[in-house]
Design a protein around this motif. Structure first.
Motif, PDB file in Angstrom:
ATOM      1  N   UNK A 176       0.817  -1.222   0.000  1.00 38.74           N
ATOM      2  CA  UNK A 176       0.000   0.000   0.000  1.00 38.74           C
ATOM      3  C   UNK A 176       0.846   1.265   0.000  1.00 38.74           C
ATOM      4  N   UNK A 177       2.160   1.134   0.106  1.00 36.41           N
ATOM      5  CA  UNK A 177       3.121   2.241   0.147  1.00 36.41           C
ATOM      6  C   UNK A 177       2.907   3.152   1.356  1.00 36.41           C
ATOM      7  N   UNK A 178       2.330   2.605   2.393  1.00 36.50           N
ATOM      8  CA  UNK A 178       2.071   3.408   3.592  1.00 36.50           C
ATOM      9  C   UNK A 178       3.361   3.853   4.258  1.00 36.50           C
ATOM     10  N   UNK A 179       4.302   2.933   4.422  1.00 44.57           N
ATOM     11  CA  UNK A 179       5.581   3.331   5.015  1.00 44.57           C
ATOM     12  C   UNK A 179       6.344   4.238   4.069  1.00 44.57           C
ATOM     13  N   UNK A 180       6.369   3.869   2.799  1.00 41.81           N
ATOM     14  CA  UNK A 180       7.113   4.672   1.829  1.00 41.81           C
ATOM     15  C   UNK A 180       6.662   6.133   1.845  1.00 41.81           C
ATOM     16  N   UNK A 181       5.357   6.358   1.900  1.00 46.16           N
ATOM     17  CA  UNK A 181       4.828   7.714   1.778  1.00 46.16           C
ATOM     18  C   UNK A 181       4.780   8.476   3.090  1.00 46.16           C
ATOM     19  N   UNK A 182       5.032   7.797   4.201  1.00 45.47           N
ATOM     20  CA  UNK A 182       4.987   8.452   5.512  1.00 45.47           C
ATOM     21  C   UNK A 182       6.307   8.363   6.269  1.00 45.47           C
ATOM     22  N   UNK A 183       7.334   7.815   5.627  1.00 47.40           N
ATOM     23  CA  UNK A 183       8.603   7.598   6.325  1.00 47.40           C
ATOM     24  C   UNK A 183       9.230   8.912   6.785  1.00 47.40           C
ATOM     25  N   UNK A 184       9.168   9.941   5.962  1.00 45.50           N
ATOM     26  CA  UNK A 184       9.786  11.209   6.339  1.00 45.50           C
ATOM     27  C   UNK A 184       9.154  11.777   7.602  1.00 45.50           C
ATOM     28  N   UNK A 185       7.830  11.675   7.711  1.00 45.21           N
ATOM     29  CA  UNK A 185       7.141  12.195   8.897  1.00 45.21           C
ATOM     30  C   UNK A 185       7.496  11.388  10.138  1.00 45.21           C
TER      31      UNK A 185
END
Length: 463
Positions: free
Chosen positions: A200-209
């Motif tokens: 779902x790319x959840x980690x990919x898209x929220x890793x910076x935060x």
């Protein structure tokens, strides 16, 4: 890795375009730190994990596994622990002993709490908050061990339930902050949702935060690569997004096959090598639930490497060829020199045979070393140095005593009688001016094992 539970059907990958925000991390306490997307040990040397997972919580008597994993060249072991919620708790004394075993064998310990596996989908799985309760309960075994221990908060902390996966970023950030507030100064590793595979790319898209939420900016992200990552394009795209964003990423688990598909382990290992990304294969031994084929050795016996074990330890871009011991143990800067070969891990190696290299016409020199030797076999290492830049090479030599190569890493080889030709692979193709590359091999021998007397690099004599 999901054990003893059948994998849910993997959803199709969505096409999501995201922009990461590059964050310049600060340095933390006197242990591992993260800077500019890279992991550094307490001496300030970059550290790239090369190791495997060991299911300690279910096989606590297998304490020799630490030494055996080290003997095959690993610099890291990821240790499965239980919080007491799904499986019997690994208490403070046991965890302290695990850390001592890692240190005695010069391994970096990545400790993971397994009871979170598949939370929101697996009924017995517990939350990251419960995992933090566990880490706080064994804190005394970990404080002061920041040079040697990385805390992997919870294994695969969410399944595929969209409602719970949506909470991954908030829950993960809160877990990190709670550990920090309670005195944990270790590098913290966080796993992706979707059984670790983040389709779902959840980690990919929220890793910076999540990274920014860590007061010490000392968090590493872990992606597990199984059937979701079955093409080179998917693997490279995922990892390169983290690299571009200067966010630290490791492949915290992967295999050569799985019930949800066939991962492209060759690309996983090649890309992590070329990009200086850590990897931790699953797993040493003791798998059940239909994935027994992921055992690297049979019945915890290091003399019985499986095909997967032979691949990850001895193959191209494998652990032997790419692992560097952490400099806190005195390593980290030289070529790997594991003390035993997979062909005979229980044998004691003989003293090295290392002819002194000398400068030769053509500006190249070769150092040939017998790293370990046992009846009928030996492990060799060849270092090629050149005064001029080389882009693509082959190295030729003749064996004098009937030696026969049967495996190589860092090079391919062809042998006809005594004549051997070793040719670079992609990651060893370039030798910078004044630099060197190394490759290793396994070979048979009988009676006498003399070093070759001459070498030719691209047709030019080196010695």
């Amino acid at each position: 890795m999901r054990k003893r539970i059948a994998l849910a059907a993997t959803a199709a990958l969505a096409v999501v375009i995201s922009v990461f925000v590059a964050v310049q991390p600060a340095q933390a306490a006197a242990g591992f730190t993260v800077s500019n997307g890279r992991l550094y040990d307490a001496n300030g040397n970059e550290f790239v994990m090369r190791g495997v997972s060991h299911a300690h919580t279910w096989y606590q008597s297998q304490t020799s596994s630490f030494a055996n994993i080290k003997a095959l060249g690993a610099n890291t072991v990821r240790v499965v622990l239980a919080t007491g919620d799904q499986w019997a708790k690994n208490d403070t004394a046991d965890v302290a002993n695990v850390v001592s075993l890692c240190k005695a064998n010069k391994l970096i310990c990545v400790l993971e709490a397994h009871d979170t596996t598949g939370y929101g989908e697996a009924g017995a799985a517990v939350s990251l908050d419960k995992a933090v309760d566990y880490w706080l309960s064994i804190k005394s075994a970990l404080v002061g061990q920041e040079k040697y221990v990385i805390v992997n908060i919870g294994n695969e902390p969410y399944g595929n339930n969209a409602a719970t996966v949506a909470n991954w970023a908030t829950d993960t950030a809160n877990a990190v902050k709670r550990l920090r507030a309670n005195g944990f100064e270790h590098t913290i590793m966080v796993d992706a949702p979707n059984w670790g595979q983040d389709w779902s790319f959840t980690m990919r898209d929220n890793a910076a935060a999540v990274f920014a939420a860590d007061p010490q900016k000392n968090t590493v992200f872990s992606i597990h690569m199984y059937g979701v990552f079955d093409t080179a394009a998917e693997i490279n795209d995922y990892l390169n997004r983290f690299i571009s964003a200067k966010l630290p990423i490791v492949v915290g688990e992967f295999g050569f096959n799985h019930s949800d598909g066939n991962p492209d382990e060759d690309t996983i290992m090649a890309t992590t090598t070329s990009q200086r990304i850590g990897y931790l294969g699953w797993s040493w031994s003791g798998n059940g639930g239909g994935v027994e084929y992921l055992d690297m050795v049979t019945n915890f016996n290091p003399a019985q490497l499986t095909s997967w074990g032979d691949r990850i330890f001895n193959g191209a871009n494998g652990i032997r060829a790419t692992s560097r011991e952490a400099s806190v143990y005195g390593g980290g800067t030289s070529s790997p020199s594991p003390s035993r070969s997979s062909a005979s891990p229980s044998s004691s190696p003989s003293p090295s045979s290392s002819p002194s290299p000398s400068s030769v016409p053509g500006g190249c020199k070769v150092t040939y070393t017998v790293v370990g030797q046992w009846p009928g076999g030996f492990q060799g290492e060849v270092k090629i140095s050149s005064t001029a830049a080389v882009n693509g090479w082959n190295l030729k030599w003749n064996f004098a005593n009937g030696q026969a190569l049967n495996q190589a890493w860092g090079a391919t080889y062809a042998q006809s009688g005594a004549a051997v030709t070793a040719t670079n692979v992609s990651y060893t193709a370039s030798i910078p001016a004044g630099g060197s590359v190394s490759f290793g091999f396994l070979s048979s021998w009988n009676g006498t094992n003399a070093a070759p007397g001459a070498f030719a690099l691209n047709g030019r004599t080196c010695s």
